[in-house]
Write a protein that holds these residues in place. Structure first.
Motif, PDB file in Angstrom:
ATOM      1  N   GLU A  84      -0.972  28.040   8.546  1.00  0.00           N
ATOM      2  CA  GLU A  84      -1.073  26.843   7.707  1.00  0.00           C
ATOM      3  C   GLU A  84       0.170  25.990   7.863  1.00  0.00           C
ATOM      4  O   GLU A  84       0.900  26.089   6.875  1.00  0.00           O
ATOM      5  CB  GLU A  84      -1.391  27.318   6.064  1.00  0.00           C
ATOM      6  CG  GLU A  84      -1.560  26.020   5.223  1.00  0.00           C
ATOM      7  CD  GLU A  84      -2.101  26.399   3.743  1.00  0.00           C
ATOM      8  OE1 GLU A  84      -1.450  25.974   3.082  1.00  0.00           O
ATOM      9  OE2 GLU A  84      -3.117  27.019   3.799  1.00  0.00           O
ATOM     10  N   HIS A  85       0.160  25.540   9.148  1.00  0.00           N
ATOM     11  CA  HIS A  85       1.047  24.464   9.737  1.00  0.00           C
ATOM     12  C   HIS A  85       0.216  23.867  10.579  1.00  0.00           C
ATOM     13  O   HIS A  85      -0.202  24.316  11.613  1.00  0.00           O
ATOM     14  CB  HIS A  85       2.372  25.317  10.364  1.00  0.00           C
ATOM     15  CG  HIS A  85       3.314  24.296  10.815  1.00  0.00           C
ATOM     16  ND1 HIS A  85       4.676  24.639  10.708  1.00  0.00           N
ATOM     17  CD2 HIS A  85       3.218  23.188  11.763  1.00  0.00           C
ATOM     18  CE1 HIS A  85       5.364  23.522  11.265  1.00  0.00           C
ATOM     19  NE2 HIS A  85       4.575  22.924  11.845  1.00  0.00           N
ATOM     20  N   LEU A  86      -0.062  22.640   9.999  1.00  0.00           N
ATOM     21  CA  LEU A  86      -1.274  21.747  10.674  1.00  0.00           C
ATOM     22  C   LEU A  86      -0.905  21.889  12.313  1.00  0.00           C
ATOM     23  O   LEU A  86       0.233  21.631  12.785  1.00  0.00           O
ATOM     24  CB  LEU A  86      -1.200  20.472  10.324  1.00  0.00           C
ATOM     25  CG  LEU A  86      -2.072  20.083   9.200  1.00  0.00           C
ATOM     26  CD1 LEU A  86      -2.006  18.630   8.926  1.00  0.00           C
ATOM     27  CD2 LEU A  86      -3.603  20.706   9.323  1.00  0.00           C
TER      28      LEU A  86
ATOM     29  N   GLN B 174       8.624  19.446  11.079  1.00  0.00           N
ATOM     30  CA  GLN B 174       8.520  19.888   9.806  1.00  0.00           C
ATOM     31  C   GLN B 174       7.368  20.443   9.233  1.00  0.00           C
ATOM     32  O   GLN B 174       6.226  20.256   9.548  1.00  0.00           O
ATOM     33  CB  GLN B 174       9.133  18.628   8.882  1.00  0.00           C
ATOM     34  CG  GLN B 174      10.283  17.971   9.283  1.00  0.00           C
ATOM     35  CD  GLN B 174      11.631  18.920   9.233  1.00  0.00           C
ATOM     36  OE1 GLN B 174      11.776  19.594   8.259  1.00  0.00           O
ATOM     37  NE2 GLN B 174      12.313  18.860  10.378  1.00  0.00           N
ATOM     38  N   HIS B 175       7.444  21.332   8.269  1.00  0.00           N
ATOM     39  CA  HIS B 175       6.125  22.147   7.949  1.00  0.00           C
ATOM     40  C   HIS B 175       5.418  21.153   7.146  1.00  0.00           C
ATOM     41  O   HIS B 175       5.695  20.642   6.078  1.00  0.00           O
ATOM     42  CB  HIS B 175       6.581  23.326   7.167  1.00  0.00           C
ATOM     43  CG  HIS B 175       5.379  24.273   6.370  1.00  0.00           C
ATOM     44  ND1 HIS B 175       5.330  25.214   7.392  1.00  0.00           N
ATOM     45  CD2 HIS B 175       4.668  24.097   5.660  1.00  0.00           C
ATOM     46  CE1 HIS B 175       3.947  25.738   6.765  1.00  0.00           C
ATOM     47  NE2 HIS B 175       3.644  25.055   5.782  1.00  0.00           N
ATOM     48  N   VAL B 176       4.062  21.239   7.578  1.00  0.00           N
ATOM     49  CA  VAL B 176       2.967  20.560   6.917  1.00  0.00           C
ATOM     50  C   VAL B 176       1.888  21.183   6.947  1.00  0.00           C
ATOM     51  O   VAL B 176       1.329  21.875   8.004  1.00  0.00           O
ATOM     52  CB  VAL B 176       2.641  19.093   7.530  1.00  0.00           C
ATOM     53  CG1 VAL B 176       1.583  18.489   6.863  1.00  0.00           C
ATOM     54  CG2 VAL B 176       3.867  18.168   7.831  1.00  0.00           C
TER      55      VAL B 176
ATOM     56  N   LEU C 179       4.955  29.199  12.851  1.00  0.00           N
ATOM     57  CA  LEU C 179       5.012  27.842  13.607  1.00  0.00           C
ATOM     58  C   LEU C 179       6.632  27.369  13.408  1.00  0.00           C
ATOM     59  O   LEU C 179       7.142  26.998  14.264  1.00  0.00           O
ATOM     60  CB  LEU C 179       4.129  26.990  13.338  1.00  0.00           C
ATOM     61  CG  LEU C 179       2.871  27.093  14.291  1.00  0.00           C
ATOM     62  CD1 LEU C 179       1.653  26.236  13.969  1.00  0.00           C
ATOM     63  CD2 LEU C 179       2.959  27.080  15.909  1.00  0.00           C
ATOM     64  N   CYS C 180       6.918  27.631  12.174  1.00  0.00           N
ATOM     65  CA  CYS C 180       8.216  26.995  11.885  1.00  0.00           C
ATOM     66  C   CYS C 180       9.226  27.920  12.458  1.00  0.00           C
ATOM     67  O   CYS C 180      10.347  27.534  12.928  1.00  0.00           O
ATOM     68  CB  CYS C 180       8.488  27.028  10.261  1.00  0.00           C
ATOM     69  SG  CYS C 180       7.675  25.668   9.381  1.00  0.00           S
ATOM     70  N   LYS C 181       8.962  29.203  12.627  1.00  0.00           N
ATOM     71  CA  LYS C 181       9.949  30.207  13.307  1.00  0.00           C
ATOM     72  C   LYS C 181       9.990  29.986  14.781  1.00  0.00           C
ATOM     73  O   LYS C 181      10.944  30.152  15.390  1.00  0.00           O
ATOM     74  CB  LYS C 181       9.415  31.619  13.048  1.00  0.00           C
ATOM     75  CG  LYS C 181       9.814  32.124  11.300  1.00  0.00           C
ATOM     76  CD  LYS C 181       9.414  33.673  11.304  1.00  0.00           C
ATOM     77  CE  LYS C 181       9.896  33.733   9.621  1.00  0.00           C
ATOM     78  NZ  LYS C 181       9.706  35.439   9.318  1.00  0.00           N
TER      79      LYS C 181
HETATM   80 ZN   LIG Z   1       5.628  25.937   9.300  1.00  0.00          ZN
END
Ligand SMILES: [Zn+2]
Length: 138
Positions: A97-99, A45-47, A6-8
């Motif tokens: 594991e990215h809410l 932001q990654h959570v 998801l960050c990507k």
């Molecule tokens: Zn993430």
């Protein structure tokens, strides 16, 4: 986070079909949807887990989820309702594991199964005990 899908997507390294991009959270379609329009609301932001989520950011996520449902209803999407849910931890079905809050549009006889477990109604005393154990930490 370097290895987070998801960050990507959020950074543009991977493609995403965005419904909304905000300053703190965004909404995009699930690549493997439960139903047409299945959307994820994510912090930018990654959570990873609920334990790491700032409650104010959680409120922003839910506010965005509300706006997404309202937009879905106006969009002409074939739906009469929606399920909103969040899986916290792999034992709860969290696959990335990215809410993210899931929004799954629903319609009659759509074949999507989303129900309470079998077992009927729980005794009030048991409910109260669980409620108190959580309430003590609010
Ligand atoms: Zn993430």
């Amino acid at each position: 986070m370097a290895d987070c899908i998801l960050c990507k997507v959020l950074s543009g390294e991977f493609d995403g079909s965005f419904v909304y991009r905000g300053e703190t959270c965004s909404a995009l379609l699930d690549i493997s949807p439960m139903s047409t329009g299945h959307t994820l609301v994510v912090p930018n932001q990654h959570v990873g887990r609920m334990a790491d989520l700032d409650p104010d950011l959680g409120a922003e996520m839910f506010a965005l989820a509300t706006r997404v449902v309202q937009a879905m209803q106006k969009s002409g999407l074939d739906m009469t309702g929606a399920n909103l849910f969040l899986n916290d931890g792999s034992d709860a079905g969290q696959e990335i594991e990215h809410l993210h809050i899931h929004i799954a549009p629903r319609k009659p006889n759509d074949g999507v199964r989303f129900t309470h477990r079998d077992g009927g109604v729980v005794e009030r005393a048991d409910l109260d005990a669980v409620a108190k154990s959580i309430a003590d930490h609010m």
